[in-house]
Design a protein around this motif. Structure first.
Motif, PDB file in Angstrom:
ATOM      1  N   GLU A 266      -8.881 -11.090  11.135  1.00  0.00           N
ATOM      2  CA  GLU A 266      -8.614 -12.036   9.988  1.00  0.00           C
ATOM      3  C   GLU A 266      -7.225 -12.019   9.215  1.00  0.00           C
ATOM      4  OE1 GLU A 266     -11.136  -9.118   9.678  1.00  0.00           O
ATOM      5  OE2 GLU A 266     -12.135 -10.332  10.778  1.00  0.00           O
ATOM      6  N   PRO A 267      -6.954 -12.824   8.450  1.00  0.00           N
ATOM      7  CA  PRO A 267      -5.446 -12.878   7.745  1.00  0.00           C
ATOM      8  C   PRO A 267      -5.640 -11.535   6.810  1.00  0.00           C
ATOM      9  CG  PRO A 267      -6.611 -15.187   7.588  1.00  0.00           C
ATOM     10  CD  PRO A 267      -7.516 -14.218   8.082  1.00  0.00           C
ATOM     11  N   LEU A 268      -4.117 -11.046   6.516  1.00  0.00           N
ATOM     12  CA  LEU A 268      -4.199  -9.823   5.630  1.00  0.00           C
ATOM     13  C   LEU A 268      -4.239 -10.256   4.346  1.00  0.00           C
ATOM     14  CD1 LEU A 268      -0.985  -8.380   7.732  1.00  0.00           C
ATOM     15  CD2 LEU A 268      -3.233  -7.652   7.700  1.00  0.00           C
ATOM     16  N   THR A 269      -4.613  -9.031   3.441  1.00  0.00           N
ATOM     17  CA  THR A 269      -4.637  -9.252   2.009  1.00  0.00           C
ATOM     18  C   THR A 269      -3.641  -8.678   1.395  1.00  0.00           C
ATOM     19  OG1 THR A 269      -6.209  -7.481   1.839  1.00  0.00           O
ATOM     20  CG2 THR A 269      -7.211  -9.639   2.374  1.00  0.00           C
ATOM     21  N   VAL A 270      -3.451  -9.049   0.107  1.00  0.00           N
ATOM     22  CA  VAL A 270      -2.378  -8.392  -0.678  1.00  0.00           C
ATOM     23  C   VAL A 270      -2.731  -6.899  -0.870  1.00  0.00           C
ATOM     24  CG1 VAL A 270      -1.496  -8.040  -3.239  1.00  0.00           C
ATOM     25  CG2 VAL A 270      -1.614 -10.337  -1.929  1.00  0.00           C
ATOM     26  N   SER A 271      -3.966  -6.433  -1.059  1.00  0.00           N
ATOM     27  CA  SER A 271      -4.303  -4.983  -1.000  1.00  0.00           C
ATOM     28  C   SER A 271      -4.107  -4.343   0.452  1.00  0.00           C
ATOM     29  CB  SER A 271      -5.626  -4.778  -1.446  1.00  0.00           C
ATOM     30  OG  SER A 271      -6.764  -5.166  -0.730  1.00  0.00           O
ATOM     31  N   GLN A 272      -4.271  -4.944   1.393  1.00  0.00           N
ATOM     32  CA  GLN A 272      -3.887  -4.374   2.660  1.00  0.00           C
ATOM     33  C   GLN A 272      -2.400  -4.037   2.829  1.00  0.00           C
ATOM     34  OE1 GLN A 272      -5.969  -7.196   5.059  1.00  0.00           O
ATOM     35  NE2 GLN A 272      -7.417  -5.689   5.672  1.00  0.00           N
ATOM     36  N   ILE A 273      -1.780  -5.094   2.372  1.00  0.00           N
ATOM     37  CA  ILE A 273      -0.055  -4.763   2.237  1.00  0.00           C
ATOM     38  C   ILE A 273       0.183  -3.534   1.355  1.00  0.00           C
ATOM     39  CG2 ILE A 273       2.164  -5.837   1.979  1.00  0.00           C
ATOM     40  CD1 ILE A 273       0.861  -6.900   4.464  1.00  0.00           C
ATOM     41  N   LYS A 274      -0.192  -3.750   0.275  1.00  0.00           N
ATOM     42  CA  LYS A 274      -0.085  -2.499  -0.866  1.00  0.00           C
ATOM     43  C   LYS A 274      -0.303  -1.045  -0.030  1.00  0.00           C
ATOM     44  CE  LYS A 274      -0.040  -4.319  -5.310  1.00  0.00           C
ATOM     45  NZ  LYS A 274      -0.802  -4.283  -6.349  1.00  0.00           N
TER      46      LYS A 274
ATOM     47  N   TRP B  52      -0.737  -0.673   3.142  1.00  0.00           N
ATOM     48  CA  TRP B  52       0.190  -0.260   4.438  1.00  0.00           C
ATOM     49  C   TRP B  52       1.812   0.208   4.164  1.00  0.00           C
ATOM     50  CZ3 TRP B  52       3.990  -4.518   6.187  1.00  0.00           C
ATOM     51  CH2 TRP B  52       4.844  -4.301   7.236  1.00  0.00           C
ATOM     52  N   GLN B  53       1.972  -0.095   2.832  1.00  0.00           N
ATOM     53  CA  GLN B  53       3.423   0.350   2.383  1.00  0.00           C
ATOM     54  C   GLN B  53       3.360   1.167   1.471  1.00  0.00           C
ATOM     55  OE1 GLN B  53       6.763  -1.081   3.230  1.00  0.00           O
ATOM     56  NE2 GLN B  53       5.194  -1.520   4.979  1.00  0.00           N
ATOM     57  N   MET B  54       2.040   2.023   1.018  1.00  0.00           N
ATOM     58  CA  MET B  54       1.823   2.946   0.265  1.00  0.00           C
ATOM     59  C   MET B  54       2.465   2.763  -1.107  1.00  0.00           C
ATOM     60  SD  MET B  54       1.809   5.986   2.805  1.00  0.00           S
ATOM     61  CE  MET B  54       3.577   5.884   3.740  1.00  0.00           C
ATOM     62  N   LEU B  55       2.069   1.386  -1.770  1.00  0.00           N
ATOM     63  CA  LEU B  55       2.653   1.090  -3.068  1.00  0.00           C
ATOM     64  C   LEU B  55       1.752   1.407  -4.020  1.00  0.00           C
ATOM     65  CD1 LEU B  55       3.982  -2.431  -1.918  1.00  0.00           C
ATOM     66  CD2 LEU B  55       5.246  -0.456  -2.060  1.00  0.00           C
ATOM     67  N   PRO B  56       2.326   1.858  -5.254  1.00  0.00           N
ATOM     68  CA  PRO B  56       1.042   2.000  -6.232  1.00  0.00           C
ATOM     69  C   PRO B  56       0.826   0.567  -6.994  1.00  0.00           C
ATOM     70  CG  PRO B  56       3.594   2.209  -7.169  1.00  0.00           C
ATOM     71  CD  PRO B  56       3.494   2.380  -5.555  1.00  0.00           C
ATOM     72  N   PRO B  57      -0.424   0.510  -7.458  1.00  0.00           N
ATOM     73  CA  PRO B  57      -1.096  -0.681  -8.179  1.00  0.00           C
ATOM     74  C   PRO B  57      -0.054  -1.397  -8.791  1.00  0.00           C
ATOM     75  CG  PRO B  57      -2.622   1.165  -8.259  1.00  0.00           C
ATOM     76  CD  PRO B  57      -1.052   1.666  -7.878  1.00  0.00           C
TER      77      PRO B  57
ATOM     78  N   VAL C 279       2.766  -7.717  -5.646  1.00  0.00           N
ATOM     79  CA  VAL C 279       2.774  -8.414  -4.260  1.00  0.00           C
ATOM     80  C   VAL C 279       2.029  -9.758  -4.247  1.00  0.00           C
ATOM     81  CG1 VAL C 279       1.946  -8.124  -1.853  1.00  0.00           C
ATOM     82  CG2 VAL C 279       2.737  -5.971  -3.176  1.00  0.00           C
ATOM     83  N   GLU C 280       2.567 -10.479  -3.650  1.00  0.00           N
ATOM     84  CA  GLU C 280       1.891 -11.739  -3.477  1.00  0.00           C
ATOM     85  C   GLU C 280       2.053 -12.538  -2.011  1.00  0.00           C
ATOM     86  OE1 GLU C 280       3.281 -14.958  -6.021  1.00  0.00           O
ATOM     87  OE2 GLU C 280       5.099 -14.861  -5.302  1.00  0.00           O
TER      88      GLU C 280
ATOM     89  N   THR D 152       0.945 -15.315  16.052  1.00  0.00           N
ATOM     90  CA  THR D 152      -0.188 -16.105  15.587  1.00  0.00           C
ATOM     91  C   THR D 152      -0.561 -15.618  14.072  1.00  0.00           C
ATOM     92  OG1 THR D 152      -2.123 -15.300  16.660  1.00  0.00           O
ATOM     93  CG2 THR D 152      -0.737 -17.082  17.753  1.00  0.00           C
ATOM     94  N   VAL D 153      -1.196 -16.350  13.393  1.00  0.00           N
ATOM     95  CA  VAL D 153      -1.855 -15.788  12.102  1.00  0.00           C
ATOM     96  C   VAL D 153      -0.633 -15.449  11.068  1.00  0.00           C
ATOM     97  CG1 VAL D 153      -3.870 -14.577  10.855  1.00  0.00           C
ATOM     98  CG2 VAL D 153      -3.705 -15.362  13.081  1.00  0.00           C
ATOM     99  N   ARG D 154       0.443 -16.085  11.176  1.00  0.00           N
ATOM    100  CA  ARG D 154       1.657 -15.717  10.490  1.00  0.00           C
ATOM    101  C   ARG D 154       1.378 -15.717   8.898  1.00  0.00           C
ATOM    102  NH1 ARG D 154       3.191 -18.840  14.269  1.00  0.00           N
ATOM    103  NH2 ARG D 154       3.618 -20.620  13.043  1.00  0.00           N
ATOM    104  N   GLN D 155       1.879 -14.818   8.273  1.00  0.00           N
ATOM    105  CA  GLN D 155       1.705 -14.612   6.725  1.00  0.00           C
ATOM    106  C   GLN D 155       3.053 -14.144   6.164  1.00  0.00           C
ATOM    107  OE1 GLN D 155      -2.233 -12.336   7.315  1.00  0.00           O
ATOM    108  NE2 GLN D 155      -2.168 -13.335   5.295  1.00  0.00           N
ATOM    109  N   VAL D 156       3.436 -14.383   5.042  1.00  0.00           N
ATOM    110  CA  VAL D 156       4.548 -14.027   4.396  1.00  0.00           C
ATOM    111  C   VAL D 156       4.258 -13.387   3.102  1.00  0.00           C
ATOM    112  CG1 VAL D 156       6.926 -14.536   3.420  1.00  0.00           C
ATOM    113  CG2 VAL D 156       6.067 -15.790   5.452  1.00  0.00           C
ATOM    114  N   PHE D 157       4.603 -12.152   2.668  1.00  0.00           N
ATOM    115  CA  PHE D 157       4.319 -11.398   1.515  1.00  0.00           C
ATOM    116  C   PHE D 157       5.624 -11.108   0.770  1.00  0.00           C
ATOM    117  CE2 PHE D 157       0.537 -10.862   4.171  1.00  0.00           C
ATOM    118  CZ  PHE D 157      -0.456 -11.116   3.199  1.00  0.00           C
ATOM    119  N   ARG D 158       5.658 -11.367  -0.390  1.00  0.00           N
ATOM    120  CA  ARG D 158       6.808 -10.914  -1.323  1.00  0.00           C
ATOM    121  C   ARG D 158       6.356  -9.622  -2.183  1.00  0.00           C
ATOM    122  NH1 ARG D 158       8.969 -15.894  -4.026  1.00  0.00           N
ATOM    123  NH2 ARG D 158       6.682 -16.214  -4.267  1.00  0.00           N
ATOM    124  N   VAL D 159       7.088  -8.521  -1.971  1.00  0.00           N
ATOM    125  CA  VAL D 159       6.717  -7.301  -2.623  1.00  0.00           C
ATOM    126  C   VAL D 159       7.995  -7.165  -3.686  1.00  0.00           C
ATOM    127  CG1 VAL D 159       6.396  -4.762  -2.201  1.00  0.00           C
ATOM    128  CG2 VAL D 159       5.718  -6.531  -0.518  1.00  0.00           C
TER     129      VAL D 159
END
Length: 146
Positions: free
Chosen positions: A50-58, A60-65, A69-70, A111-118
């Protein structure tokens, strides 16, 4: 020794990792913003189909809440760097052609490409997708907008 024709595909190239294949395309290539920044290859351990979610990116990058991220449309990532403008001089035209080649490579490999801005004014931008083997990989750069 036989006189068989060598196979058309190069097994050495097929066995190269995504990072090894994309690195030559990233050399001396800067993503333009208020601060032109280099691009680098990245891998991501998240393997679900499935496509990644914003919370998964957070995660993965060990980001605080508190870090913003969008997800953004992939076209918004490519449009400013692959579209040639009338006023472009040779240097800008060359850069656009390099980005067009990079885009073609990524579209062929992922495939299933996504772009996230952090972040907000100094943003890390991740373009991630799935490789044929299911592993996620992509590129990362930084964009400064004040």
């Amino acid at each position: 020794m036989t006189n068989e024709d060598p196979k058309s595909s190069d097994p050495v190239l097929e066995n190269k990792s995504f990072s090894e294949q994309i690195t030559p395309l990233l050399t001396d290539l800067l993503y333009p913003s208020e601060s032109d920044e280099p691009l680098e290859a990245v891998t991501c351990y998240l393997k679900q189909s499935e496509p990644l979610t914003v919370s998964q990116i957070k995660d993965w990058q060990m980001l605080p809440p508190s870090i913003y991220v969008e997800e953004m449309p992939e076209a918004d990532f490519w449009e400013p760097v692959t579209t040639e403008q009338d006023w472009y001089e040779e240097e800008e035209k060359t850069r656009a052609k390099k980005f067009q080649a990079l885009k073609q490579f990524i579209e062929a490999q992922l495939t299933v490409r996504q772009v996230f801005r952090v972040g907000e004014s100094e943003m890390d931008i991740y373009l991630l997708g799935r490789q044929a083997d299911g592993e996620r990989a992509g590129i990362k750069t930084k964009v400064v907008q004040t």
